[in-house]
Design an enzyme around this catalytic site. Structure first.
Site, PDB file in Angstrom:
ATOM      1  N   ASP A 148      -1.889  10.871  -2.323  1.00  0.00           N
ATOM      2  CA  ASP A 148      -2.285   9.797  -3.242  1.00  0.00           C
ATOM      3  C   ASP A 148      -2.641  10.315  -4.627  1.00  0.00           C
ATOM      4  O   ASP A 148      -2.523   9.610  -5.619  1.00  0.00           O
ATOM      5  CB  ASP A 148      -3.459   9.004  -2.664  1.00  0.00           C
ATOM      6  CG  ASP A 148      -2.975   8.175  -1.500  1.00  0.00           C
ATOM      7  OD1 ASP A 148      -2.896   8.715  -0.383  1.00  0.00           O
ATOM      8  OD2 ASP A 148      -2.617   7.000  -1.724  1.00  0.00           O
ATOM      9  N   ARG A 162       0.862  -1.183   0.000  1.00  0.00           N
ATOM     10  CA  ARG A 162       0.000   0.000   0.000  1.00  0.00           C
ATOM     11  C   ARG A 162       0.897   1.232   0.000  1.00  0.00           C
ATOM     12  O   ARG A 162       2.106   1.122   0.127  1.00  0.00           O
ATOM     13  CB  ARG A 162      -1.023  -0.004   1.159  1.00  0.00           C
ATOM     14  CG  ARG A 162      -0.602  -0.589   2.461  1.00  0.00           C
ATOM     15  CD  ARG A 162       0.467   0.145   3.191  1.00  0.00           C
ATOM     16  NE  ARG A 162       0.200   1.576   3.330  1.00  0.00           N
ATOM     17  CZ  ARG A 162       1.113   2.493   3.590  1.00  0.00           C
ATOM     18  NH1 ARG A 162       2.397   2.132   3.738  1.00  0.00           N
ATOM     19  NH2 ARG A 162       0.820   3.763   3.697  1.00  0.00           N
TER      20      ARG A 162
HETATM   21  O1  MRU Z   1      -4.510   3.221   2.080  1.00  0.00           O
HETATM   22  P1  MRU Z   1      -3.033   3.437   1.964  1.00  0.00           P
HETATM   23  O2  MRU Z   1      -2.255   2.937   3.125  1.00  0.00           O
HETATM   24  O3  MRU Z   1      -2.491   2.962   0.639  1.00  0.00           O
HETATM   25  O4  MRU Z   1      -2.892   5.019   1.965  1.00  0.00           O
HETATM   26  C1  MRU Z   1      -1.613   5.579   1.908  1.00  0.00           C
HETATM   27  C2  MRU Z   1      -1.598   7.045   2.076  1.00  0.00           C
HETATM   28  O5  MRU Z   1      -2.620   7.700   2.164  1.00  0.00           O
HETATM   29  C3  MRU Z   1      -0.252   7.705   2.034  1.00  0.00           C
HETATM   30  O6  MRU Z   1      -0.233   8.841   2.847  1.00  0.00           O
HETATM   31  C4  MRU Z   1       0.052   8.127   0.587  1.00  0.00           C
HETATM   32  O7  MRU Z   1      -0.077   7.045  -0.271  1.00  0.00           O
HETATM   33  C5  MRU Z   1       1.388   8.709   0.444  1.00  0.00           C
HETATM   34  S1  MRU Z   1       2.620   7.466   0.484  1.00  0.00           S
HETATM   35  C6  MRU Z   1       4.117   8.081   0.122  1.00  0.00           C
END
Ligand code: MRU
Length: 351
Positions: A238, A51
């Site tokens: 994201d 993730r």
């Molecule tokens: O649901 P996730 O754990 O994939 O969400 C990740 C995030 O929101 C992070 O803050 C984002 O991807 C930035 S990672 C460098």
């Protein structure tokens, strides 16, 4: 460099398999999964084995290499037609992090033009995506740390570290660099309900590096910011729209509001692979809704009243107006707006 040992890798290519650190099991167990098919990679992204926006994109790029190997062996004359199905499967894994679509587009363009056996060229491209991400993180670490100013505590949300990227991290890259430079005395990490990326992943990464970290419940962040010892909130992203609006883990938006109210500065750190210039503003960013069980259960035990309805968006959008600094590998955008975003993406300096 001291305190920047950055030894964790979420995604690795090992000879001819893709190895993913299973982030669902951290910090209790450090287990790696070995994947040999694109469908396994799509499932690993969907189920959060891997993730974090950049890490998802990198894993998908290697997924295309696995797909090419299978499809080319199966039908050397038709592999290009067949691989379209694998690209679609990978693209459907998660909707918000644009790095997934960015990486698949880059791999897809190579699929179109490669002449001979595609595996070696596609692997070289996936490795380039991976290495470029680490280099971008190092650069952003320098640029972001240079903004910090007086030594203080910082607050971060979710996990934007080595685990969420090719290595080193975005927000945690700035924090690693800032700590090594003596500009950060302590990191406060929101636990990040409901998936606990802060408690399970960020605390684990920082403790491995010997960086002082204090966990707090997400709901405690306002009270912490009021105390005045935190000077910066530093988060990843994201997807970033052309306006500079930023989608990041749910809870980021109210942190930005609380930061502005308390005069704490707010920094977003993300590579340009996270910028989606095709979307005018944050209202167009697709927000993933996740399963109700993430809220109704804790550690496998039901905690919510039976039958309670659930709203579980995985991300929220922070308007550009609440962002003091957006750090990319191409430079720093202060108080982002559409014009400065376009300039930064075009490679102009002084945003
Ligand atoms: O649901 P996730 O754990 O994939 O969400 C990740 C995030 O929101 C992070 O803050 C984002 O991807 C930035 S990672 C460098």
């Amino acid at each position: 460099m001291a305190n920047e040992n950055d030894g964790v890798r979420a995604v690795s290519w090992r000879t001819d398999v893709l190895e993913l650190l299973d982030q669902r099991l951290l910090p209790g167990k450090v287990r790696y999964r070995r994947l040999t098919a694109a469908a396994e990679v799509a499932q690993a992204i969907r189920s959060m084995v891997v993730r974090g926006a950049p890490a998802i994109g990198i894993a998908a790029a290697y997924g295309v290499v696995l797909a090419a190997r299978v499809r080319h062996a199966e039908a050397p004359d038709r592999w290009r037609d067949l691989i379209a199905e694998d690209l679609a499967l990978l693209a459907a894994a998660r909707p918000t992090a644009v790095n997934l679509f960015w990486a698949l587009r880059r791999m897809g363009q190579l699929v179109e033009r490669v002449e001979t056996n595609p595996v070696a060229s596609l692997l070289a491209e996936a490795r380039a995506i991976h290495q470029e991400d680490i280099a971008a993180n190092r650069r952003m670490g320098e640029l972001g740390a240079a903004l910090l100013g007086e030594r203080s505590a910082v607050l971060t949300h979710c996990n934007a570290g080595a685990l969420a990227t090719g290595g080193y991290g975005t927000a945690l890259g700035v924090i690693r660099r800032g700590y090594a430079a003596g500009l950060i005395e302590r990191v406060y990490a929101d636990e990040t309900r409901p998936w606990l990326q802060g408690a399970r992943l960020t605390a684990w990464e920082l403790m491995r590096d010997g960086i002082p970290v204090t966990l707090l419940a997400d709901a405690a962040a306002g009270a912490l910011l009021r105390q005045g010892k935190v000077k910066w909130v530093i988060v990843g992203a994201d997807r970033i729209a052309a306006s500079g609006d930023v989608a990041n883990k749910i809870g980021t938006y109210h942190l930005a509001i609380a930061a502005r109210y308390h005069g704490v500065r707010f920094m977003v750190v993300a590579p340009t692979s996270t910028v989606d210039m095709s979307l005018n503003d944050g209202t167009a960013i697709p927000i993933e809704q996740r399963a109700a069980e993430e809220l109704t259960t804790l550690g496998g035990q039901t905690v919510a009243a039976a039958g309670a309805e659930v709203w579980n968006p995985s991300f929220d959008v922070t308007p550009a107006a609440l962002i003091d600094a957006l750090v990319t590998e191409r430079g720093v955008v202060l108080r982002p707006d559409p014009e400065k975003m376009a300039g930064m993406m075009a490679g102009e300096t002084n945003h």
